[in-house]
Design an enzyme around this catalytic site. Structure first.
Site, PDB file in Angstrom:
ATOM      1  N   VAL A  33      66.611  -3.511  67.200  1.00 49.30           N
ATOM      2  CA  VAL A  33      67.278  -3.065  65.957  1.00 49.30           C
ATOM      3  C   VAL A  33      67.578  -1.566  65.967  1.00 49.30           C
ATOM      4  CG1 VAL A  33      66.607  -4.846  64.293  1.00 49.30           C
ATOM      5  CG2 VAL A  33      65.013  -2.961  64.790  1.00 49.30           C
ATOM      6  N   TYR A  42      52.009   1.255  58.240  1.00 47.53           N
ATOM      7  CA  TYR A  42      52.915   0.123  58.032  1.00 47.53           C
ATOM      8  C   TYR A  42      53.451   0.124  56.604  1.00 47.53           C
ATOM      9  CZ  TYR A  42      54.253  -4.719  57.110  1.00 47.53           C
ATOM     10  OH  TYR A  42      54.922  -5.847  56.716  1.00 47.53           O
TER      11      TYR A  42
HETATM   12  C1  UD1 Z   1      48.268  -8.416  55.018  1.00 46.24           C
HETATM   13  C2  UD1 Z   1      48.903  -7.824  56.220  1.00 46.24           C
HETATM   14  C3  UD1 Z   1      49.905  -6.848  55.806  1.00 46.24           C
HETATM   15  C4  UD1 Z   1      50.940  -7.592  54.987  1.00 46.24           C
HETATM   16  C5  UD1 Z   1      50.258  -8.208  53.809  1.00 46.24           C
HETATM   17  C6  UD1 Z   1      51.202  -9.019  53.000  1.00 46.24           C
HETATM   18  C7  UD1 Z   1      47.845  -7.561  58.342  1.00 46.24           C
HETATM   19  C8  UD1 Z   1      46.735  -6.958  59.116  1.00 46.24           C
HETATM   20  N1  UD1 Z   1      47.886  -7.239  57.048  1.00 46.24           N
HETATM   21  O1  UD1 Z   1      47.484  -7.432  54.346  1.00 46.24           O
HETATM   22  O2  UD1 Z   1      50.517  -6.241  56.899  1.00 46.24           O
HETATM   23  O3  UD1 Z   1      51.937  -6.748  54.574  1.00 46.24           O
HETATM   24  O4  UD1 Z   1      49.206  -9.031  54.230  1.00 46.24           O
HETATM   25  O5  UD1 Z   1      51.659 -10.097  53.714  1.00 46.24           O
HETATM   26  O6  UD1 Z   1      48.661  -8.285  58.850  1.00 46.24           O
HETATM   27  N2  UD1 Z   1      39.382 -10.274  56.418  1.00 46.24           N
HETATM   28  C9  UD1 Z   1      38.223 -10.962  56.661  1.00 46.24           C
HETATM   29  N3  UD1 Z   1      37.929 -11.310  57.955  1.00 46.24           N
HETATM   30  C10 UD1 Z   1      38.729 -10.988  59.007  1.00 46.24           C
HETATM   31  C11 UD1 Z   1      39.923 -10.291  58.741  1.00 46.24           C
HETATM   32  C12 UD1 Z   1      40.242  -9.938  57.425  1.00 46.24           C
HETATM   33  O7  UD1 Z   1      37.460 -11.276  55.755  1.00 46.24           O
HETATM   34  O8  UD1 Z   1      38.403 -11.331  60.138  1.00 46.24           O
HETATM   35  C13 UD1 Z   1      39.705  -9.915  55.017  1.00 46.24           C
HETATM   36  C14 UD1 Z   1      40.072  -8.451  54.848  1.00 46.24           C
HETATM   37  O9  UD1 Z   1      38.933  -7.663  54.692  1.00 46.24           O
HETATM   38  C15 UD1 Z   1      40.940  -8.500  53.594  1.00 46.24           C
HETATM   39  C16 UD1 Z   1      41.575  -9.884  53.643  1.00 46.24           C
HETATM   40  O10 UD1 Z   1      40.838 -10.635  54.599  1.00 46.24           O
HETATM   41  O11 UD1 Z   1      40.142  -8.413  52.456  1.00 46.24           O
HETATM   42  C17 UD1 Z   1      43.011  -9.910  54.016  1.00 46.24           C
HETATM   43  O12 UD1 Z   1      43.196  -9.207  55.227  1.00 46.24           O
HETATM   44  P1  UD1 Z   1      44.579  -9.223  56.028  1.00 46.24           P
HETATM   45  O13 UD1 Z   1      44.959 -10.577  56.410  1.00 46.24           O
HETATM   46  O14 UD1 Z   1      44.497  -8.178  57.082  1.00 46.24           O
HETATM   47  O15 UD1 Z   1      45.650  -8.902  54.941  1.00 46.24           O
HETATM   48  P2  UD1 Z   1      45.977  -7.750  53.940  1.00 46.24           P
HETATM   49  O16 UD1 Z   1      45.176  -6.537  54.192  1.00 46.24           O
HETATM   50  O17 UD1 Z   1      45.921  -8.381  52.619  1.00 46.24           O
END
Ligand code: UD1
Length: 349
Positions: free
Chosen positions: A56, A180
């Site tokens: 892009v 990001y």
């Molecule tokens: C995610 C995305 C973000 C995106 C948003 C909306 C990632 C890393 N983050 O943010 O880019 O814009 O959704 O779609 O892609 N957790 C656990 N165990 C794990 C990993 C994470 O408990 O092994 C928890 C984290 O602490 C957090 C939650 O899961 O509280 C969500 O984490 P994550 O999936 O990274 O998403 P967001 O931070 O919400």
């Protein structure tokens, strides 16, 4: 319509391409099939679409891909949260510069259709809360000391009281907290300015936590649903951070695609931002339990560990997209998780 989908071989873009082709639109895909995204060439490339393999940031690729196009869906982006300050150049290049080149190219060709941007709930930072004393508040980042003490809920920024989490709407103050997020907001701002300057209707769809088939597998940049599923596939328990009570809106990729189709084709364009969410928040603990049950795996372990940059709760009002686009999520949490338990995921590079 003839519709350009950038990032049309990605998790969300490829679903959108399939749905647009099924609706008899002419679809042009602009995707770099980057090595750091695709371990192998995607086997789900839709033969009903035209494919331009290019970055892009390549002006000529945009100019070629835009020929005869009525609407643009800009899904191509470097995603995830960024794991190191060294990631900043990659995010700004792919997301900021890539969008700028696209806007430049649209201007060059006199594009007069709609521009729909894949944005994210990360532009909000922490969600919306109500304090019993101070009313609606938006807490700042949580301190390491507090998190280490197992106090995961953010306090009222004014009086320190406990807060009740609520739903963010599009008017909420924006507070990007990682590279990001900063580039997603920059994309929104660049596109909005372009829309004002040119009259092109610009829609920024703020995706919440998207999950579903073709989600990238477990990488440092992957979302929690893919991380949990990958652990369960290895026969390991999902590792739940904090106390598992953090709330998110898990929205199925089919619904995110449907929101994009609506934004691209609705009788009236939605100008500005709209949350794309299920409207039914769940905790991360709920997700781990549901997925472990659906996969017949070991029950989740609630670790109490934390990531300093994480927000506690962020859940959304989907009302604006419902009012202006007629979009309502249709895949329920239980149904979506059951499907996700066996859905094909994209191999990690
Ligand atoms: C995610 C995305 C973000 C995106 C948003 C909306 C990632 C890393 N983050 O943010 O880019 O814009 O959704 O779609 O892609 N957790 C656990 N165990 C794990 C990993 C994470 O408990 O092994 C928890 C984290 O602490 C957090 C939650 O899961 O509280 C969500 O984490 P994550 O999936 O990274 O998403 P967001 O931070 O919400």
């Amino acid at each position: 319509m003839r519709i350009l989908v950038t990032g049309g071989l990605g998790f969300i873009g490829s679903r959108l391409v399939d749905d647009l082709v099924a609706l008899d639109h002419e679809v042009v895909v602009l995707d770099s099939v980057a090595d750091h995204v695709h371990a192998v060439d995607p086997d789900y490339r839709n033969p009903g679409a035209e494919h331009v393999v290019a970055d892009v940031r390549d002006p000529d690729a945009w100019l070629a891909a835009l020929a005869g196009v009525d609407a643009v869906s800009h899904q191509a982006a470097r995603v995830g949260l960024g794991v190191s300050p060294a990631d900043v150049r990659g995010y700004v290049g792919d997301n900021g510069v890539g969008t700028a080149v696209g806007l430049w190219a649209m201007h060059e060709v006199g594009f007069a259709g709609r521009f729909v941007l894949a944005s994210s709930m990360v532009v909000y930072g922490e969600g919306a809360y109500t304090c019993p004393v101070d009313g609606p508040v938006r807490p700042g980042p949580r301190s390491a000391e507090r998190l280490e003490a197992g106090r995961f809920e953010p306090p009222c920024p004014h009086c320190g009281a406990d807060l009740a989490p609520g739903l963010v709407d599009e008017g909420a103050r924006l507070d990007p907290r990682n590279t990001y997020a900063a580039t997603k907001l920059h994309q929104e701002h660049l596109a909005t300015v372009f829309g004002r300057e040119t009259g092109v209707p610009v829609t920024s769809l703020r995706y919440h936590n998207v999950f579903g088939p073709r989600m990238p597998r477990d990488t440092p940049y992957a979302g929690v649903a893919a991380i949990f599923r990958s652990a369960l596939e290895r026969g390991e328990a999902p590792q739940v951070f904090e106390d598992g009570g953090q709330r998110r809106d898990f929205v199925h990729v089919a619904d995110v695609s449907a929101a994009n189709v609506a934004a691209l084709t609705a009788a009236e364009p939605l100008i500005g931002a709209a949350n794309v969410a299920s409207g039914t928040p769940h905790t991360v603990g709920d997700l781990a339990v549901a997925l472990a049950a659906a996969m017949g795996g070991p029950p989740p372990v609630v670790t109490g560990r934390f990531r300093l940059g994480d927000v506690r709760h962020v859940t959304a009002s989907p009302q604006r997209a419902a009012d202006l686009l007629g979009f309502r999520a249709s895949v329920g949490f239980d149904e979506g998780v059951a499907e996700f338990a066996t859905a094909p995921l994209r191999a990690a590079p």
